[in-house]
Design an enzyme around this catalytic site. Sequence first.
Site, PDB file in Angstrom:
ATOM      1  N   LYS A  73       0.560  -1.156   0.012  1.00 34.20           N
ATOM      2  CA  LYS A  73      -0.057  -0.106  -0.030  1.00 34.20           C
ATOM      3  C   LYS A  73       0.764   0.914  -0.136  1.00 34.20           C
ATOM      4  O   LYS A  73       0.392   2.206  -0.816  1.00 34.20           O
ATOM      5  CB  LYS A  73      -0.954   0.059   1.324  1.00 34.20           C
ATOM      6  CG  LYS A  73      -2.296  -1.094   1.433  1.00 34.20           C
ATOM      7  CD  LYS A  73      -3.434  -1.079   2.111  1.00 34.20           C
ATOM      8  CE  LYS A  73      -3.367  -2.499   1.808  1.00 34.20           C
ATOM      9  NZ  LYS A  73      -4.710  -2.870   3.240  1.00 34.20           N
ATOM     10  N   GLN A 119      -4.798  -1.655   9.593  1.00 35.40           N
ATOM     11  CA  GLN A 119      -4.869  -3.061   8.673  1.00 35.40           C
ATOM     12  C   GLN A 119      -5.453  -3.980   9.738  1.00 35.40           C
ATOM     13  O   GLN A 119      -5.027  -4.298  10.757  1.00 35.40           O
ATOM     14  CB  GLN A 119      -3.445  -3.138   8.583  1.00 35.40           C
ATOM     15  CG  GLN A 119      -3.010  -4.356   7.475  1.00 35.40           C
ATOM     16  CD  GLN A 119      -3.944  -4.707   6.609  1.00 35.40           C
ATOM     17  OE1 GLN A 119      -3.831  -3.316   5.728  1.00 35.40           O
ATOM     18  NE2 GLN A 119      -3.407  -5.552   5.494  1.00 35.40           N
ATOM     19  N   ASP A 137     -11.797   2.760   3.917  1.00 38.56           N
ATOM     20  CA  ASP A 137     -11.512   1.110   3.790  1.00 38.56           C
ATOM     21  C   ASP A 137     -13.257   0.929   2.901  1.00 38.56           C
ATOM     22  O   ASP A 137     -13.665  -0.527   3.046  1.00 38.56           O
ATOM     23  CB  ASP A 137     -11.070   0.552   4.553  1.00 38.56           C
ATOM     24  CG  ASP A 137      -9.644  -0.151   5.020  1.00 38.56           C
ATOM     25  OD1 ASP A 137      -9.267  -0.837   3.865  1.00 38.56           O
ATOM     26  OD2 ASP A 137      -8.812  -0.918   5.845  1.00 38.56           O
TER      27      ASP A 137
HETATM   28  N1  GUN Z   1      -7.033  -7.052   5.992  1.00 39.67           N
HETATM   29  C1  GUN Z   1      -7.333  -7.892   4.456  1.00 39.67           C
HETATM   30  N2  GUN Z   1      -7.409  -7.214   3.809  1.00 39.67           N
HETATM   31  C2  GUN Z   1      -8.015  -6.200   4.025  1.00 39.67           C
HETATM   32  C3  GUN Z   1      -8.142  -4.722   3.560  1.00 39.67           C
HETATM   33  O1  GUN Z   1      -8.415  -4.393   2.657  1.00 39.67           O
HETATM   34  N3  GUN Z   1      -8.332  -3.780   4.203  1.00 39.67           N
HETATM   35  C4  GUN Z   1      -7.302  -3.499   6.209  1.00 39.67           C
HETATM   36  N4  GUN Z   1      -7.995  -2.418   6.674  1.00 39.67           N
HETATM   37  N5  GUN Z   1      -6.871  -4.979   6.448  1.00 39.67           N
HETATM   38  C5  GUN Z   1      -6.832  -6.027   5.387  1.00 39.67           C
END
Ligand code: GUN
Length: 282
Positions: free
Chosen positions: A50, A94, A117
Amino acid sequence: MSAKIIDGKKIAAATLANIKENLTASGYVPKLAIILVGNDDASTIYVRNKQKSAVTAGIATELYHLADTTSQEEILELLDKCNQDSSINGIIVQLPLPAHLNTNEIINRISPLKDVDGFHPYNTGLLHNNEEPYFVAATPLGIMTMLKTVIKNLSGKNVVLIGASLIVGRPLATLLLNQECTVTITHIHTKNIKDLTSKADVLVAACGVANMVKKDWIKNDAILIDVGINRENGKLCGDIDFADVKEKAFAITPVPGGVGPMTVAMLLQNTYRAYLLQHDML
Ligand code: GUN
């Protein structure tokens, strides 16, 4: 004939380039705050991806890497601080979080206007009601974008999802329903799952079981979306057995290079959107 490959890596790269171009022209630099708790291997890799893609898109990131012993209160306080900081446009925590933390309470503390998100109940609620949320979750958004490259009109299509998670299955089911699909959500308690998947025009596998979907699970000329990222014998693979299904399907997303890069690109698109929303430019 071999299935058409839906090249997520290529669409993601074009998305990032487009964000970068818009940001360069406008001079804006949106900022994404990333909260990572602990040292889970997969989460550390996702966060690194990211950050790397954010650089490509011209978006700044601020990483809060917290010890796995961090308390609920400390995280809530950090979220309050990020919510109030006008230099921060988007906030993500996350997932998964360590077991001692209350994930729902943490997600619910993020300002819906910074919830890039798309997990906050304000945003999922609007999606549920077929109204426009501030943000839609990145993985489902990436899947919808990829589907549009191989199918013009989803209305009336039979779509089967394997997996009912908050992050993928549930919001994706709602997006597809809002596009007039007939949606079946299967999960670990579903009986005779193959009877359902073998009738799907579009099959989305998000179950986290390496190579679970074989050719006898799918219909001729089905469109297959593989959300899985598994490691088998040191090699990355999805939830769909690519080699087994590729002569029977119409189109398929590869692993790696499919849903993964699209998820990151959509998160950054949401962060750009957050900047515009917060500055009354949308
Ligand atoms: N863990 C797995 N996929 C995601 C996501 O799209 N966002 C977040 N914050 N955690 C994740």
